[in-house]
Design an enzyme around this catalytic site. Structure first.
Site, PDB file in Angstrom:
ATOM      1  N   ARG A 164       0.827  -1.222   0.000  1.00  0.00           N
ATOM      2  CA  ARG A 164       0.000   0.000   0.000  1.00  0.00           C
ATOM      3  C   ARG A 164       0.859   1.269   0.000  1.00  0.00           C
ATOM      4  O   ARG A 164       0.497   2.275   0.607  1.00  0.00           O
ATOM      5  CB  ARG A 164      -0.953   0.025   1.212  1.00  0.00           C
ATOM      6  CG  ARG A 164      -1.972  -1.101   1.263  1.00  0.00           C
ATOM      7  CD  ARG A 164      -2.966  -1.025   0.107  1.00  0.00           C
ATOM      8  NE  ARG A 164      -4.088  -1.914   0.315  1.00  0.00           N
ATOM      9  CZ  ARG A 164      -4.139  -3.181  -0.079  1.00  0.00           C
ATOM     10  NH1 ARG A 164      -3.110  -3.716  -0.734  1.00  0.00           N
ATOM     11  NH2 ARG A 164      -5.210  -3.912   0.158  1.00  0.00           N
ATOM     12  N   SER A 238     -10.785  -0.963   3.298  1.00  0.00           N
ATOM     13  CA  SER A 238     -10.029  -1.040   4.565  1.00  0.00           C
ATOM     14  C   SER A 238      -9.630   0.361   4.992  1.00  0.00           C
ATOM     15  O   SER A 238      -9.007   1.088   4.217  1.00  0.00           O
ATOM     16  CB  SER A 238      -8.744  -1.853   4.384  1.00  0.00           C
ATOM     17  OG  SER A 238      -9.033  -3.146   3.930  1.00  0.00           O
ATOM     18  N   GLU A 334      -5.073   3.726   6.060  1.00  0.00           N
ATOM     19  CA  GLU A 334      -4.800   3.486   4.642  1.00  0.00           C
ATOM     20  C   GLU A 334      -5.495   4.539   3.789  1.00  0.00           C
ATOM     21  O   GLU A 334      -5.000   4.955   2.739  1.00  0.00           O
ATOM     22  CB  GLU A 334      -5.317   2.086   4.267  1.00  0.00           C
ATOM     23  CG  GLU A 334      -4.859   1.625   2.904  1.00  0.00           C
ATOM     24  CD  GLU A 334      -5.928   0.883   2.144  1.00  0.00           C
ATOM     25  OE1 GLU A 334      -6.817   1.554   1.585  1.00  0.00           O
ATOM     26  OE2 GLU A 334      -5.868  -0.353   2.104  1.00  0.00           O
TER      27      GLU A 334
END
Ligand code: FAD
Ligand code: EPU
Length: 339
Positions: A164, A238, A334
């Site tokens: 990520r 998420s 995130e």
């Protein structure tokens, strides 16, 4: 180029946050983007490049200009014995591009089916799901430097992809606008069914012979069963990353919490399932006003209707504090928070 003033961004972010933008414009080419950037509207340090709005949380009205990337086009630019190279405009919808590949038997992105958002954001955080990340099919991209006004090519190594992560979230944060991405897809598929749930779903579907079409459908089925559809419940997938800790710290935690869910991450590190940590702290299914923690997946924060972005942010802060207190593990967001 059409610049609108004081418009609601509710339909432009999958959290469904009703924040306003002082100015809003779309662009279909870099030339159009330059035109807006050169106009009198530009306000220093307050430009937000927007794709599908599926990985942002707006915490208040945006006092600047929101620039929605609508650069289109899907073009085969090269081919060799094993690969097809496809250049895709940043404003193309990601899932529609995946479906295009699946239909044409171009293998490599089938595990990434049904991820919301646009192509231009796919390298930003090296999107990933079910054992595959964008870095596995990435060839190169072209991006425009907002301040210096030049176009630069980035190769796989230039992007410095991680879990990520990419150079665009770090060293070059807020500097470049991604215009197009070239992916290198496989003519002969390498099926990736390493993620347990895929095999279970393929079996349930009664699939006898593996294909990228079957894997894509299995991924779509799994995702639909546990992730909320933003059209029904606002969310950005998420909210936190799965934390990566040292093997040493993991072994200590495992002694105290024998059921902890974790996966190896390289030789020296372990990745913890943040959803498990959050669930253990009692947040799964929690709701305060319209802000909540999704009952089927604790890693996903949701807006049940008209939660202000600030309330979702405050909930995320409370979750971070309680996970820290219980496990001494730091959760990192995130989702991109727009202050
Ligand atoms: P946006 O939200 O519009 O933008 C995200 C960030 O990138 C912002 O900082 C924005 O300024 C910047 N940006 C966008 N486009 C450009 C551009 N062209 N140039 C420069 N900067 C740009 N992600 C995963 O990795 N895996 C998943 O499995 C996954 N599942 C999800 C499931 C759901 C239900 C939802 C809602 C989200 C999920 N996500 C997942 C997160 C999200 O879909 C991805 O991060 C996606 O790539 C975001 O694309 P976007 O176009 O909506 O980006
Ligand atoms: N778990 C729980 N409780 C929960 C949720 C998860 O205990 O409420 C545990 C379960 O043991 C489960 C494990 O966590 O087996 C892993 O859960 P899941 O397979 O749902 O994956 P995840 O780690 O929660 C990650 C990505 C997703 C991606 C899936 C599939 C991150 C931050 N998230 O989620 O990406 O789709 O794996 O590969 O890495 C996103 O980035 O927005 C996203 C949705």
């Amino acid at each position: 180029m059409n610049v609108q003033e004081n418009i609601s961004l509710k339909q432009y972010n999958t959290f469904g946050i009703d924040a306003a933008a002082k100015y809003f414009a779309t662009f279909e080419s870099i030339a159009e983007l330059e035109e807006v950037l050169n106009s009198k509207l530009q306000t220093p340090n307050s430009k937000l490049i927007l794709g599908g709005g599926s990985n942002i949380l707006l915490t208040k009205d945006f006092d600047g200009i929101v620039l929605k990337n609508e650069i289109k086009g899907i073009e085969v630019v090269n081919e060799d014995e094993d690969h097809i190279y496809i250049k895709v405009g940043a404003g193309e919808n990601w899932h529609q591009f995946v479906m295009h590949c699946v239909q044409h038997n171009y293998a490599g992105v089938e595990n990434l089916s049904l991820i919301p958002g646009n192509v231009g954001a796919s390298p930003m955080q090296n999107i990933g799901a079910y054992g595959v990340e964008i870095k596995d099919v990435f060839y190169e991209l072209e991006a425009f430097h907002k301040q210096e006004k030049f176009i630069e090519k980035f190769s796989l190594t230039d992007c410095d992809f991680g879990y990520r992560e990419s150079v665009f979230k770090n060293k070059y944060k807020d500097q470049f606008v991604i215009a197009n991405v070239t992916y290198r897809l496989n003519k002969r598929p390498f099926f990736n069914t390493s993620y347990g749930a895929i095999n279970q779903e393929l079996e349930r579907m009664g699939v006898k012979e593996l294909s990228i079409q079957a894997i894509s459908q299995a991924v779509i089925n799994i995702r639909t069963s546990k992730l909320p559809d933003p059209k029904e419940v606002g969310n950005a997938g998420s909210f936190f990353k799965n934390p990566i800790i040292s093997n040493e710290q993991y072994l200590e935690l495992k002694k105290a919490f024998p059921n902890i869910v974790a996966f190896p991450s390289g030789n020296d590190h372990t990745k913890l399932a943040a959803g498990w940590l959050i669930e253990q702290c009692g947040w799964k299914g929690y709701r305060k006003g319209d802000a909540g923690c999704y009952p089927k997946q604790a890693l996903v924060l949701v807006n049940y209707g008209s939660a202000p972005g600030k309330e979702i942010f405050d909930l995320s802060e409370e979750i971070i504090q309680s996970v820290k207190k219980t496990f001494r593990v730091d959760l990192e967001r995130e989702v991109n928070i727009i202050f």
